[in-house]
Design a protein around this motif. Structure first.
Motif, PDB file in Angstrom:
ATOM      1  N   PHE A 225       0.841  -1.208   0.000  1.00 53.35           N
ATOM      2  CA  PHE A 225       0.000   0.000   0.000  1.00 53.35           C
ATOM      3  C   PHE A 225       0.878   1.260   0.000  1.00 53.35           C
ATOM      4  O   PHE A 225       0.656   2.191  -0.783  1.00 53.35           O
ATOM      5  N   ASP A 226       1.892   1.302   0.896  1.00 52.03           N
ATOM      6  CA  ASP A 226       2.796   2.467   0.954  1.00 52.03           C
ATOM      7  C   ASP A 226       3.469   2.691  -0.404  1.00 52.03           C
ATOM      8  O   ASP A 226       3.602   3.826  -0.871  1.00 52.03           O
ATOM      9  N   PHE A 227       3.894   1.571  -0.987  1.00 50.23           N
ATOM     10  CA  PHE A 227       4.600   1.634  -2.273  1.00 50.23           C
ATOM     11  C   PHE A 227       3.661   2.224  -3.344  1.00 50.23           C
ATOM     12  O   PHE A 227       4.024   3.158  -4.074  1.00 50.23           O
ATOM     13  N   ALA A 228       2.434   1.690  -3.392  1.00 50.11           N
ATOM     14  CA  ALA A 228       1.450   2.183  -4.378  1.00 50.11           C
ATOM     15  C   ALA A 228       1.152   3.663  -4.146  1.00 50.11           C
ATOM     16  O   ALA A 228       1.074   4.455  -5.091  1.00 50.11           O
ATOM     17  N   TRP A 229       1.000   4.030  -2.866  1.00 51.64           N
ATOM     18  CA  TRP A 229       0.679   5.427  -2.513  1.00 51.64           C
ATOM     19  C   TRP A 229       1.768   6.364  -3.036  1.00 51.64           C
ATOM     20  O   TRP A 229       1.481   7.410  -3.623  1.00 51.64           O
ATOM     21  N   ASN A 233       1.257   9.216  -5.847  1.00 47.73           N
ATOM     22  CA  ASN A 233       1.447  10.614  -5.419  1.00 47.73           C
ATOM     23  C   ASN A 233       2.650  11.276  -6.079  1.00 47.73           C
ATOM     24  O   ASN A 233       2.553  12.427  -6.509  1.00 47.73           O
ATOM     25  N   MET A 234       3.768  10.545  -6.185  1.00 44.37           N
ATOM     26  CA  MET A 234       4.931  11.129  -6.884  1.00 44.37           C
ATOM     27  C   MET A 234       4.589  11.418  -8.342  1.00 44.37           C
ATOM     28  O   MET A 234       5.151  12.323  -8.945  1.00 44.37           O
ATOM     29  N   SER A 235       3.678  10.632  -8.913  1.00 45.58           N
ATOM     30  CA  SER A 235       3.306  10.824 -10.324  1.00 45.58           C
ATOM     31  C   SER A 235       2.210  11.868 -10.485  1.00 45.58           C
ATOM     32  O   SER A 235       1.821  12.189 -11.616  1.00 45.58           O
ATOM     33  N   GLY A 236       1.657  12.333  -9.364  1.00 46.39           N
ATOM     34  CA  GLY A 236       0.613  13.355  -9.422  1.00 46.39           C
ATOM     35  C   GLY A 236      -0.691  12.847 -10.028  1.00 46.39           C
ATOM     36  O   GLY A 236      -1.437  13.620 -10.648  1.00 46.39           O
ATOM     37  N   LEU A 237      -0.976  11.566  -9.869  1.00 52.04           N
ATOM     38  CA  LEU A 237      -2.212  11.016 -10.452  1.00 52.04           C
ATOM     39  C   LEU A 237      -3.382  11.196  -9.475  1.00 52.04           C
ATOM     40  O   LEU A 237      -3.207  10.983  -8.264  1.00 52.04           O
ATOM     41  N   PRO A 238      -4.570  11.573  -9.968  1.00 53.26           N
ATOM     42  CA  PRO A 238      -5.697  11.840  -9.080  1.00 53.26           C
ATOM     43  C   PRO A 238      -6.450  10.564  -8.684  1.00 53.26           C
ATOM     44  O   PRO A 238      -7.668  10.501  -8.776  1.00 53.26           O
ATOM     45  N   LYS A 240      -7.233   7.535  -5.801  1.00 53.21           N
ATOM     46  CA  LYS A 240      -7.165   7.284  -4.366  1.00 53.21           C
ATOM     47  C   LYS A 240      -6.612   5.863  -4.124  1.00 53.21           C
ATOM     48  O   LYS A 240      -7.036   4.923  -4.813  1.00 53.21           O
ATOM     49  N   VAL A 241      -5.705   5.730  -3.177  1.00 51.76           N
ATOM     50  CA  VAL A 241      -5.166   4.393  -2.866  1.00 51.76           C
ATOM     51  C   VAL A 241      -5.770   3.944  -1.543  1.00 51.76           C
ATOM     52  O   VAL A 241      -5.645   4.643  -0.526  1.00 51.76           O
ATOM     53  N   ILE A 242      -6.452   2.798  -1.575  1.00 53.69           N
ATOM     54  CA  ILE A 242      -7.169   2.325  -0.386  1.00 53.69           C
ATOM     55  C   ILE A 242      -6.465   1.104   0.206  1.00 53.69           C
ATOM     56  O   ILE A 242      -6.201   0.132  -0.521  1.00 53.69           O
TER      57      ILE A 242
END
Ligand code: NAP
Length: 291
Positions: A225-229, A233-238, A240-242
């Motif tokens: 999850f942390d990795f996906a987040w 976020n670094m890619s600026g994609l809108p 949500k990671v659950i």
């Protein structure tokens, strides 16, 4: 050994193989040959023996593997043929043909019941067919003075389909994505691993080859999850990671809940400096942004 070190990389079309290809330039005087399935099916023992009768190498880096972890549960014969019998054969040939073998293994040889990083000497207890086959491959190279096994984990790259490229695709296509938060490990940028292995070869040539098992991942630990987040976020994609539990995302093969690898030995013996996983993630995102 001659001045130009002769290196063979198997599994050349996989993500680690491709990372070697892009990394090799300027590292040392060497010639690198890259082969994959179409050049030589490594499970065809006779063909492999014939190949090594006619080609000479100083180092063989075995990146070839059966890596479809879930398919492996139903494809045991092929999984063991590639992940256990191939390293055994390469190990035997390393003695006959006098090359050093660098073979890649995995954190999936561990059960995941630990809460402290696994050492090379920690007891293996694989949960899946893939993990069992990789462990058998390691065992075949035990006590081989010409073989060095590197266990890595959570490999990703800019090449092909892997966790990073999958998350980037989902992040662009979906409003939200669910990712397990109760499996802990360390992501590893394949380029960092390739550079580390080239440095090991350099040290072996200039100084001494130390065989045995070594651990290599990027520094730091996180959950999927942390990795996906971080990717989203670094890619600026809108998107949500659950966070979800593994019990909410059941797959055919069991994964270790905790597979952090202790890297002290490789750092001490081969003097490696290992990048922190978020720095490497930023690097690969920059690479992707400029290609
Ligand atoms: N991916 C991870 O998260 C991870 C984690 C820890 C350790 N590792 C280990 O790291 C190494 C590299 O993994 P990777 O992610 O680069 O794997 P990959 O992308 O799946 O590449 C493996 C390559 O091996 C080739 N191959 C398979 N069977 C072969 C055979 N019989 N003869 C010749 N070539 C064959 C494959 O060709 P085809 O595509 O034609 O089958 C593929 O090009 C493997 O040892 C893997 O177990 C991976």
């Amino acid at each position: 050994m001659t001045d130009a070190i002769k290196i063979l990389v198997t599994g050349a079309n996989g993500q680690l193989g491709k990372s070697f290809k892009k990394t090799e330039e300027g590292l040392m005087p060497h010639s690198c040959k890259y082969i994959d399935m179409a050049d030589l099916n490594l499970t065809r023992t006779g063909d492999v023996r014939h190949y090594f009768d006619h080609h000479q190498f100083d180092f063989v880096i075995n990146c070839a593997a059966y890596t479809r972890v879930d398919d492996a549960e139903h494809d045991q014969a092929e999984t063991f043929a590639v992940n256990a019998e191939v390293p055994a054969l390469l190990g035997e040939l390393s003695r006959k043909r006098f090359f050093k073998l660098i073979h890649i293994s995995t954190d999936y040889v561990f059960s995941g019941n630990s809460s402290i990083p696994y050492k090379e000497t920690s007891k293996a207890f694989p949960l899946s067919i893939y993990g069992k086959s990789k462990h058998e491959g390691e065992m075949a190279l035990r006590n081989n003075e010409n073989a060095l096994v590197i266990r890595s984990a959570w490999l990703y790259s800019e090449f092909g389909s892997n966790f990073l490229t999958t998350m980037l695709t989902l992040g662009r296509e979906k409003k939200e994505v669910s990712v397990v938060c109760d499996q802990i490990g360390s992501p590893t940028y394949a380029t960092d691993l390739a550079k580390a292995i080239f440095n090991i070869i350099k040290t072996s040539v200039q100084n001494k080859f130390i065989p045995g098992i070594f651990h290599y991942t990027n520094e730091g630990i996180c959950s999927w999850f942390d990795f996906a987040w971080e990717i989203i976020n670094m890619s600026g994609l809108p998107c949500k990671v659950i966070p979800i539990a593994t019990s909410q995302y059941l797959l055919p093969a069991r994964r270790p809940a905790y597979s952090v690898l202790d890297k002290s030995r490789i750092k001490k013996v081969y003097g490696l400096e290992i990048p922190y996983w978020k720095e490497s993630l930023r690097c690969v995102l920059n690479v992707l942004a400029t290609t």
